[in-house]
Design an enzyme around this catalytic site. Structure first.
Site, short mmCIF file in Angstrom:
data_model
loop_
_atom_site.label_atom_id
_atom_site.label_comp_id
_atom_site.label_asym_id
_atom_site.label_seq_id
_atom_site.Cartn_x
_atom_site.Cartn_y
_atom_site.Cartn_z
N ASP A 189 0.82 -1.21 0.00
CA ASP A 189 0.00 0.00 0.00
C ASP A 189 0.86 1.27 0.00
OD1 ASP A 189 -2.45 1.34 -0.04
OD2 ASP A 189 -3.30 0.14 1.59
N ASP A 244 -9.40 3.84 -3.85
CA ASP A 244 -10.17 2.70 -3.38
C ASP A 244 -11.60 2.71 -3.93
OD1 ASP A 244 -7.97 2.15 -1.89
OD2 ASP A 244 -8.91 2.42 0.07
#
Length: 433
Positions: A189, A244
């Protein structure tokens, strides 16, 4: 012993260099080979422009993985931080019992919140003792015994997004730890990244994973911030092109459009990633989820289930287990489908399409309008010669609905739904000129 270790290290570096150079030499042929057989008499001269693959293969990562987009499950969309080893084990069990594993969903990926809030005295990452008391190695062994693969999560920053320890400046130690546990997949991430550009933060983990000697899928999750399609092909096996996703129609459609921009850069070995599937999480209708799954499959996106597969509805299972739709995603040609034709208010009537092996086309008629619409796919927009006859198979009805379509094909599509077809051209009455 130290000398032997040094020699081994030198050998690994030379091997990595050789593979990198090999990917460079292969790239020139790869760019051509994806669509080299797609030309007259079936396809128009602009076919290669419509389905441009010219940016694929320039510096693909050479770890032998991701010849087709990855398939599996990820914990985040449904469970977020509410995970533990029992949930992961039961999910692995459910992948087997539901038949999902047999269809290719083999990665069981643990997202954020698996680790303790701090590293141990040796500087190592430690699983949270309350939620993963048996450790990740035991969990990997459990998953492997079922013929599945285990994925883990970390961050190219000081902390993960949920403020657990990140892996920046710890790449070698963390990669070695993941390999020792038997991890098969790393989602990496982008939180708390210290302002360091992604191009500098992501390659060190690639190198560290390669040096472990274990083959580990490398999923780059930098949210499309620095246009990873332009550079991540030499770094990871997939790269997030967007922020996202969330479980809404607006999010899903926006992300599909953003990901579509980079279609020319994907192919076997490295894929554009518009984030995980929301199918089955309850925020969209059956029709919207069917469209979601259809477009992700056609766009060669990773098919990572994001719902609780232990408790799937019949409709969710029907969508996720459609073998014909999965086959489009896993087609060996590896060309990302894309938006090729739009009409209606705000371009809400859309045609998405992509080449498949065997001179076939996958074609989706996607109605993003507020009312039912008749959507027409013209041969010109698809890159087919105007006189070509095609057989049209509906992948949701599982049957041929038109054995001899020519010039164009139309269908009525409900609002927020998508119809998905395979077009198989007939060449019986045509010869090369």
């Amino acid at each position: 012993m130290a000398k032997q270790k040094q020699n081994n290290t030198i050998f690994v570096h030379l091997l990595i260099l050789f593979l990198s150079l090999s990917s460079l030499s292969v790239s020139a042929t790869t760019v051509v080979s994806l669509l080299q057989n797609y030309g007259k008499p079936i396809f128009r001269s602009n076919f290669h422009t419509i389905y441009d693959t010219s940016n694929y293969g320039l510096l693909q990562l050479s770890n032998g993985l991701a010849l087709t987009p990855q398939m599996g499950w990820n914990s985040w969309n449904f469970f977020a931080c509410n995970i533990n080893e029992t949930v992961i084990k039961e999910t692995a069990d459910a992948l087997i019992s539901t038949g999902l594993a047999e269809l290719g969903y083999v990665y069981v990926n643990i997202d954020d919140c698996w680790s303790s809030a701090t590293r141990n005295s040796k500087g190592d990452l430690v699983p949270d003792r309350k939620t993963f008391p048996s450790g990740i190695k035991a969990l990997a062994d459990y998953v492997h015994r079922k013929g599945l693969k285990l994925g883990i999560y970390s961050d190219a920053g000081a902390f993960t997004c949920q403020v657990r320890p990140g892996s920046i400046f710890h790449e070698t130690d963390d990669a070695d730890l993941f390999a020792s546990w038997g991890v098969d997949y790393l989602k990496y991430d982008n939180c708390f990244n210290l302002g360091i550009p992604p191009k500098k933060r992501y390659p060190p983990m690639r190198d560290a994973l390669n040096e472990t000697g274990r083959t580990i899928f490398y999923s780059i999750c930098e949210w499309g911030v620095d246009d990873p399609a332009l550079w991540a092909g030499k770094v990871g096996n997939s790269w997030r092109t967007t922020d996202d996703i969330n479980d809404t129609w607006a999010s899903m459609t926006t992300i599909a459009d953003l990901n579509d921009k980079w279609a020319a850069y994907a192919g076997p070995g490295g894929w554009n990633d518009p984030d995980m599937l929301e199918v089955g999480n309850g925020g969209m209708t059956y029709q919207e989820y069917r469209a979601h799954f259809s477009i992700w499959a056609l766009a060669k996106a990773p098919l990572l289930v994001g719902c609780d597969i232990r408790n799937m509805t019949a409709e969710t299972r029907e969508i996720l287990t459609n073998k014909e739709v999965i086959a489009i995603n896993q087609d060996s040609l590896g060309v990302q489908g894309r938006k090729v034709q739009v009409s209606g208010i705000n371009d809400c009537s859309q045609v998405w399409a992509g080449p498949l092996s065997g001179s076939r086309l996958a074609v989706a008629l996607w109605n993003r309008c507020s009312k039912v619409a008749t959507i027409t796919a013209s041969w010109e927009a698809l890159g087919l010669e105007s006189g070509i006859h095609v057989s049209v198979r509906d992948l949701w009805q599982h049957k041929v609905i038109n054995g001899d379509a020519v010039s164009s094909f139309s269908a009525q599509v409900d609002s927020h739904d998508s119809k998905l077809y395979i077009f198989t051209p007939s060449t019986a009455s045509y010869s090369l000129k």
